[in-house]
Design an enzyme around this catalytic site. Structure first.
Site, PDB file in Angstrom:
ATOM      1  N   ASP A 199       0.863  -1.157   0.000  1.00  0.00           N
ATOM      2  CA  ASP A 199       0.000   0.000   0.000  1.00  0.00           C
ATOM      3  C   ASP A 199       0.916   1.228   0.000  1.00  0.00           C
ATOM      4  O   ASP A 199       2.146   1.124   0.112  1.00  0.00           O
ATOM      5  CB  ASP A 199      -0.941  -0.043   1.225  1.00  0.00           C
ATOM      6  CG  ASP A 199      -2.174   0.812   1.011  1.00  0.00           C
ATOM      7  OD1 ASP A 199      -3.193   0.558   1.671  1.00  0.00           O
ATOM      8  OD2 ASP A 199      -2.121   1.745   0.171  1.00  0.00           O
TER       9      ASP A 199
HETATM   10  C1  GLC Z   1      -4.239   4.325  -0.126  1.00  0.00           C
HETATM   11  C2  GLC Z   1      -5.174   3.204   0.258  1.00  0.00           C
HETATM   12  C3  GLC Z   1      -5.296   2.129  -0.787  1.00  0.00           C
HETATM   13  C4  GLC Z   1      -5.110   2.737  -2.160  1.00  0.00           C
HETATM   14  C5  GLC Z   1      -3.672   3.202  -2.246  1.00  0.00           C
HETATM   15  C6  GLC Z   1      -3.350   3.847  -3.607  1.00  0.00           C
HETATM   16  O1  GLC Z   1      -3.506   4.735   0.994  1.00  0.00           O
HETATM   17  O2  GLC Z   1      -4.941   2.557   1.500  1.00  0.00           O
HETATM   18  O3  GLC Z   1      -6.575   1.519  -0.623  1.00  0.00           O
HETATM   19  O4  GLC Z   1      -5.381   1.765  -3.160  1.00  0.00           O
HETATM   20  O5  GLC Z   1      -3.348   4.117  -1.210  1.00  0.00           O
HETATM   21  O6  GLC Z   1      -4.030   5.046  -3.738  1.00  0.00           O
END
Ligand code: GLC
Length: 719
Positions: free
Chosen positions: A265
């Site tokens: 993430d």
């Molecule tokens: C965010 C979220 C995740 C998302 C990622 C990319 O922090 O936790 O769900 O897909 O970053 O934007």
């Protein structure tokens, strides 16, 4: 088996090129040249602009035209002509914004879930996107957590069915097919259980609970062929998921046979440091790569430290190669080596008007996601020609798309607009329609126009109170400790009740709110969620009875925030509460609140009246539970018949009931149907003491009914 051309590519790649292939950055890094002095977070990543040409994938924010330009430049510069992969958060639609996933789960309509994903895939593919970070299938029990809006609720079985339907909808049978994109299920694992419902907070549970409740839906995604898995921010048994080898290699790859791509993430490789699981970026890179985490998103420790780790013998370059092969295989599965632009189509992506057919689908999905929670004295449906009062911050608001609403290119249809398209605008009187502020700005209440609203609307035939929470107060970073409507909204509803008219309270929210304070003032109560582009039309269809509400709650609504977590599939305890003996003190209970939620999982009303009878459990060559359902009304409608099972006694305690099946019936007025469920051995398996799936003979309660709190029960012995 790795295709020869991919193996040859990897054999020719330098280590730097491999590490860049395993790095994902936002689009703002492209197009810079070496003279640009990168500042702030850009600087922190210490990315040299020339390194950009080997980066493997792009995060969010491009659109068809930019994607084509970036890919064109990239392919010109890339030594080995390895195309860029464009990934984005398409959570509930791209240009046509669909109901939030928590609402979609309430439809209990798996075909609708597949259609939802198919439509989102078509639009985002035309925008040049290859992968969506969806479905989010984190099981949730705590509405204080803002991201409950992005999941399909508190039940493992429903989560699994919705998830596999969405994976099918996004990916189809062949990723090369036009209008298909790769899905990335998230957040693996257990992100939906932060302590206190506080965003990014510690997650801690037994491995048995993790397997029983939280893992099934991720596994359903893997079994449905999901292309990618995103690791969660949180710890799993005290090790951050991003660097958790038992989770990412042990369970995901070795136990489940997943051979797709894993991705961190946002910045979560780097976050091993503040977690206290790595002393620096080098150790964070070492642990993440060893754990089988393929792509590092928006941090650059792989790029900066992996080479040293290999040199020092702390990391085997084979781990890097296997990760790069998986990334290249995904690009190949999408057909990017033949056509790096795939479905990017600026003409479609930049069309002046949204797609009318897609909007119609959004309208249907919205209507089937609305949940009717109360409807006394037939307050609903409304009749054309009625004088309708409409008050509250969502009366005329277009801010009803819901969080993560992609491009927000086209304004949503407001409730007022939806109603006025069904009846003459002269029949609708509005008051106190000021927009709701946001907790993020420190104010989340409407201006107090309550007396004016009372006097303006007191002669209407019915009054609609359009209330709720700001859409930006849900989603990521949207945790709250107070789930009530704002003070002025509650006062408005009670004051409008003084008119003596029927009050229909319509709740716009991304989570279950605390509605008990306004329940008695409301003749009817409708959970409207955030339904996206066609919100007002979907709601008007339900309010005027052009769509008979069929939504059933995918998540319990608490009496009070003090009751959380409250969910239906709980363990019994050694001193279960018996409602027959309410005065007994020494049982599991509160002194000031029932144990049950205000509205339970699977609950929802209809304008029809469904009668259940002839419940049977028969053990012939198969074990079959059946029941007859009659639509004892003059109104055609949809009923979701639900099957629950309780394993009365086992080597580990079992939930008091678990959803094991559901059937959605469309019943014409006065039509009857018999519904049968075969009780299979799989339904009765569970994770025993050693985390192995087992079946144990014994007594089982078989239940069929309209929701988790209203069903028939038959106890039988199963060997
Ligand atoms: C965010 C979220 C995740 C998302 C990622 C990319 O922090 O936790 O769900 O897909 O970053 O934007």
């Amino acid at each position: 088996m790795t295709k020869p051309f991919i193996q040859e590519l990897v054999n020719e790649m330098t280590l730097d090129e491999k590490l860049a292939q395993l790095t994902q950055l936002g689009p703002y890094y492209w197009g810079l040249d070496d003279t640009v002095d990168l500042t702030g977070p850009f600087k922190e990543l210490k990315i040299k602009p020339h390194a950009i040409e080997n980066i493997g994938s792009v995060l969010n924010g491009v659109g068809a035209r930019n994607a084509i330009e970036m890919q064109t430049r990239h392919m010109q510069k890339s030594r080995q002509k390895i195309p860029l992969l464009f990934m984005a958060d398409v959570i509930h639609g791209y240009r046509t914004i669909l109901p939030i996933p928590l609402a979609l789960g309430c439809s209990f309509d798996l075909e609708a879930c597949e259609r939802f994903a198919e439509l989102a895939a078509k639009e985002s593919a035309a925008a040049g996107i290859h992968v969506t970070f969806s479905p989010m299938t984190d099981l949730v029990r705590d509405p204080r957590w803002g991201r409950v809006m992005e999941t399909s609720g508190e039940d493992p079985y429903l989560n699994a069915r919705v998830t596999e339907s969405m994976v099918r909808g996004y990916q189809g049978k062949d990723l090369k097919e036009k209008g298909r994109i790769a899905a990335c299920v998230k957040h693996f694992a257990g992100y939906g259980a932060p302590e206190g419902g506080r965003e990014y907070n510690t997650v801690d549970m037994s491995s048995g609970v993790l397997r029983e409740f939280y893992l099934p839906a991720y596994k359903a995604a893997v079994d449905a062929g999901v292309a990618m898995v995103m690791a969660a921010f949180n710890t799993v048994d005290r090790i951050p998921a991003t660097g958790n080898e038992q989770l990412l290699r042990g369970i995901l790859r070795e136990e489940w046979g997943f051979n797709g791509v894993t991705i961190a993430d946002f910045n979560s490789v780097n976050e091993l440091i503040p977690h206290g699981a790595a002393v620096d970026g080098r150790e964070a890179a070492e642990k993440s790569l060893a754990a089988g985490l393929d792509i590092e998103m928006m941090s650059t420790h792989y790029l900066h430290h992996a080479a040293d780790l290999i040199e020092q013998g702390r990391l085997d370059v084979a781990l890097i190669d296997e990760a790069v092969i998986r990334v290249l295989e995904l690009k190949d599965a999408l057909g990017l080596f033949e056509n790096p632009f795939k479905d990017a189509d600026p003409q479609v992506d930049e069309a002046a008007e949204p797609n009318a057919e897609h909007l119609q689908t959004a309208r249907q999905l919205g209507a089937s996601s609305v949940v009717l929670l109360k409807n006394d004295n037939e307050a609903l449906p409304l009749k054309r020609g009625m004088k309708i009062g409409l008050a509250g911050p969502f009366a005329t608001s277009i801010h009803v798309l819901g969080g993560w609403a992609g491009t927000e290119k086209d304004p949503a249809v407001s409730l007022y607009t939806g109603l006025s398209l069904k009846t003459s605008a002269g029949d609708i009187l509005t008051a106190m329609t000021g927009e709701l502020g946001s907790m993020l700005e420190g104010v989340f209440d409407v201006e107090d126009g309550i007396e004016e609203a009372f006097h303006r609307l007191k002669d209407c035939d019915v009054i609609l109170a359009a209330v709720g929470e700001n859409q930006q107060d849900t989603g990521e970073g949207g945790s709250k400790t107070n789930l009530r409507l704002s003070p002025n909204q509650e006062k408005l509803i009670w004051r409008l009740k003084d008119t003596g008219k029927k009050i229909v309270t319509i709740v716009f929210s991304g989570r279950p709110l605390e509605l008990k304070p306004v329940l008695d003032a409301s003749e009817a109560l409708l959970q409207a969620w955030f339904l996206g582009s066609e919100s007002g039309n979907s709601l008007a269809d339900v309010l005027f009875g052009d769509y008979n509400p069929s939504g059933r709650l995918s998540m319990s609504f608490p009496y009070t925030v003090g009751q959380i977590p409250v969910y239906y599939n709980a363990y019994s305890t050694g001193r279960p509460y018996d409602p027959m003996y309410p005065q007994v003190r020494y049982v599991t209970r509160y002194l000031d609140c029932p144990n049950d939620p205000l509205f339970c999982f699977g609950y929802g009303l209809s304008y029809s009246n469904f009668a259940y009878s002839s419940f049977k459990v028969e053990a012939a060559d198969k074990l079959v539970a059946s029941i007859e359902v009659e639509n004892a009304s003059d109104t055609d409608g949809k009923e979701t018949v639900q099957l629950y099972i309780h394993d009365v006694s086992a080597s580990v305690v079992r939930p008091v009931k678990e959803l094991k099946g559901f059937r959605q019936l469309s019943l014409a007025a006065h039509e009857k149907q018999v519904v049968s469920f075969e009780i299979t051995r799989d339904m009765l398996m569970f994770y025993g003491k050693d985390d192995q799936l087992v079946f144990e003979p014994g007594e089982f309660d078989i239940m069929i009914g309209r929701n988790s709190g209203d069903h028939f029960t038959r106890r039988i012995h199963i060997d």
